[in-house]
Design an enzyme around this catalytic site. Structure first.
Site, PDB file in Angstrom:
ATOM      1  N   GLU A 130      23.053 -41.060 -20.377  1.00  0.00           N
ATOM      2  CA  GLU A 130      23.407 -41.586 -19.061  1.00  0.00           C
ATOM      3  C   GLU A 130      24.871 -41.322 -18.748  1.00  0.00           C
ATOM      4  O   GLU A 130      25.228 -40.964 -17.616  1.00  0.00           O
ATOM      5  CB  GLU A 130      23.116 -43.093 -19.019  1.00  0.00           C
ATOM      6  CG  GLU A 130      21.631 -43.426 -19.073  1.00  0.00           C
ATOM      7  CD  GLU A 130      21.351 -44.872 -19.426  1.00  0.00           C
ATOM      8  OE1 GLU A 130      20.190 -45.299 -19.269  1.00  0.00           O
ATOM      9  OE2 GLU A 130      22.287 -45.574 -19.879  1.00  0.00           O
ATOM     10  N   ASP A 186      18.765 -53.124 -24.351  1.00  0.00           N
ATOM     11  CA  ASP A 186      18.733 -54.489 -23.824  1.00  0.00           C
ATOM     12  C   ASP A 186      19.352 -55.465 -24.821  1.00  0.00           C
ATOM     13  O   ASP A 186      20.069 -56.398 -24.445  1.00  0.00           O
ATOM     14  CB  ASP A 186      17.297 -54.914 -23.519  1.00  0.00           C
ATOM     15  CG  ASP A 186      16.587 -53.976 -22.558  1.00  0.00           C
ATOM     16  OD1 ASP A 186      17.247 -53.432 -21.662  1.00  0.00           O
ATOM     17  OD2 ASP A 186      15.359 -53.786 -22.710  1.00  0.00           O
ATOM     18  N   ASN A 195      23.965 -45.373 -22.373  1.00  0.00           N
ATOM     19  CA  ASN A 195      23.807 -44.544 -23.560  1.00  0.00           C
ATOM     20  C   ASN A 195      24.466 -43.194 -23.299  1.00  0.00           C
ATOM     21  O   ASN A 195      24.927 -42.913 -22.177  1.00  0.00           O
ATOM     22  CB  ASN A 195      22.339 -44.407 -23.961  1.00  0.00           C
ATOM     23  CG  ASN A 195      21.479 -43.763 -22.875  1.00  0.00           C
ATOM     24  OD1 ASN A 195      21.903 -42.831 -22.185  1.00  0.00           O
ATOM     25  ND2 ASN A 195      20.253 -44.239 -22.722  1.00  0.00           N
TER      26      ASN A 195
END
Length: 343
Positions: A219, A287, A216
């Site tokens: 990150e 996920d 993301n």
């Protein structure tokens, strides 16, 4: 620009989606039990300024790599999961939840030395209001994996890898993934000539050589050294992350600003979000994105089409409460809507 205005071939995307069926994906990573306690808010406590909840129910669902595996299964493919859980009640509940989701857990081992990683979320709601998360409690001491357990884990990867069409490595820093595990994943992918997708919170710059990585924006900024920087160009961030990761392709997810693909050929492809920028719950959405993008690559889709499908899946899953999955039927229905809306 919105999703409808993009030049998309809905028929080709639908065909790719149908090709998810029968694919086998090897997943290895940190297994976490997402524990939900649900209650009805009744009044404020006299003891402290906190809600008093009347207990209603509790559930355990797969988190992190387990949630990715559940999404793989929901999308019509076979999830071959490798990992370690504690030899405890929560581990039993997690394995049962994975089985209920259609995930193959034959290669999940039980550790005698540690408890199952657990994240407990307390959800509160009223008579006429939806439940909302009010607090999260993490029981996430790093699970120590001994030499023998590591041998078993790698051997299980190699067995599952013999029939895999793609590999997903999910690393949240809890101990399942180390250099040996990563090397084994790369070797399997090279031998089978299949994609290996990395989802890593802290080690993107250490686990090099993936087909695709999917951080993301937060990150990506951390890996690229942009912590605390408010004025930046996402193209510069992406170029830096791709350089540090040594990956072929990079997708940075940006919440309500959509996604950006940095393909091996260079440049950047921006994709706005599908649908509304309002969402119900973002828990586990990453996920779902990883699962969908991986299956698309395994089905022969281009990196751009893989991003489009994962963007659509992410938009669907954030409209659900809690850790959730998206099915192939839901995706297919939405693609038919896209096709009809362009006619």
């Amino acid at each position: 620009m919105n999703f409808r205005s993009l030049k998309l071939d809905a028929d080709a995307l639908s065909q790719t989606l149908g090709n998810f069926t029968g694919k086998r994906v090897l997943l290895v990573g940190d297994l976490v039990a997402d524990h939900y306690i649900k209650g009805k808010s009744s009044r404020i406590s006299r003891e402290a300024p906190v809600l008093i909840l009347k207990y209603q129910e509790e559930t355990v669902v797969p988190g992190q790599v387990g949630n990715t595996a559940a999404n793989i299964a929901a999308l019509g493919a076979e999830a071959l999961l490798v990992g370690v859980v504690g030899n405890d009640v929560r581990g039993e509940q997690l394995l049962a939840a994975l089985g209920d989701a259609g995930v193959n857990t034959e290669s999940v081992s039980r550790s005698a030395s540690g408890a199952t990683l657990t994240k407990t979320r307390i959800l509160a709601g009223g008579h006429h209001t939806a439940r909302q998360q009010v607090i999260r409690i993490d029981d996430d001491e790093r699970l120590e994996i001994g030499a023998d357990e590591r041998d078993e884990l790698v051997q299980a990867m190699e067995r599952a890898g013999e029939i895999a069409d793609a590999v997903i490595v999910s690393d949240y820093g809890y101990g399942a993934i180390d250099e040996r595990t990563w090397s084994a994943a790369l070797a399997i992918a090279a031998r089978r000539m299949i994609p290996v997708v990395l989802d890593s919170r802290y080690a993107l710059d250490k686990l090099k050589g993936a087909t695709l990585v999917t951080p993301n924006e937060e990150e990506a900024l951390a890996i690229a050294g942009y912590n605390g920087v408010e004025d930046y160009e996402i193209e510069d961030v992406g170029a830096r992350v791709r350089e540090l990761c040594g990956c072929q392709h990079l997708i940075i997810t940006r919440g309500n600003e959509g996604m950006v693909l940095f393909p091996e050929a260079g440049g950047a492809v921006h994709l706005p979000i599908f649908g509304s920028d309002e969402c119900t719950d973002v828990t586990g959405a990453g996920d779902t994105v990883v699962a969908t993008a991986t299956l698309a690559l395994a089905a022969g889709a281009s990196p751009v089409d893989s991003m489009v499908l994962s963007n659509l899946a992410g938009a669907l899953v954030v409209m659900k409460m809690g850790t959730a999955t998206v099915s192939q039927a839901e995706m297919s229905g939405k693609l038919q809507w896209v096709k009809a809306s362009r006619m």
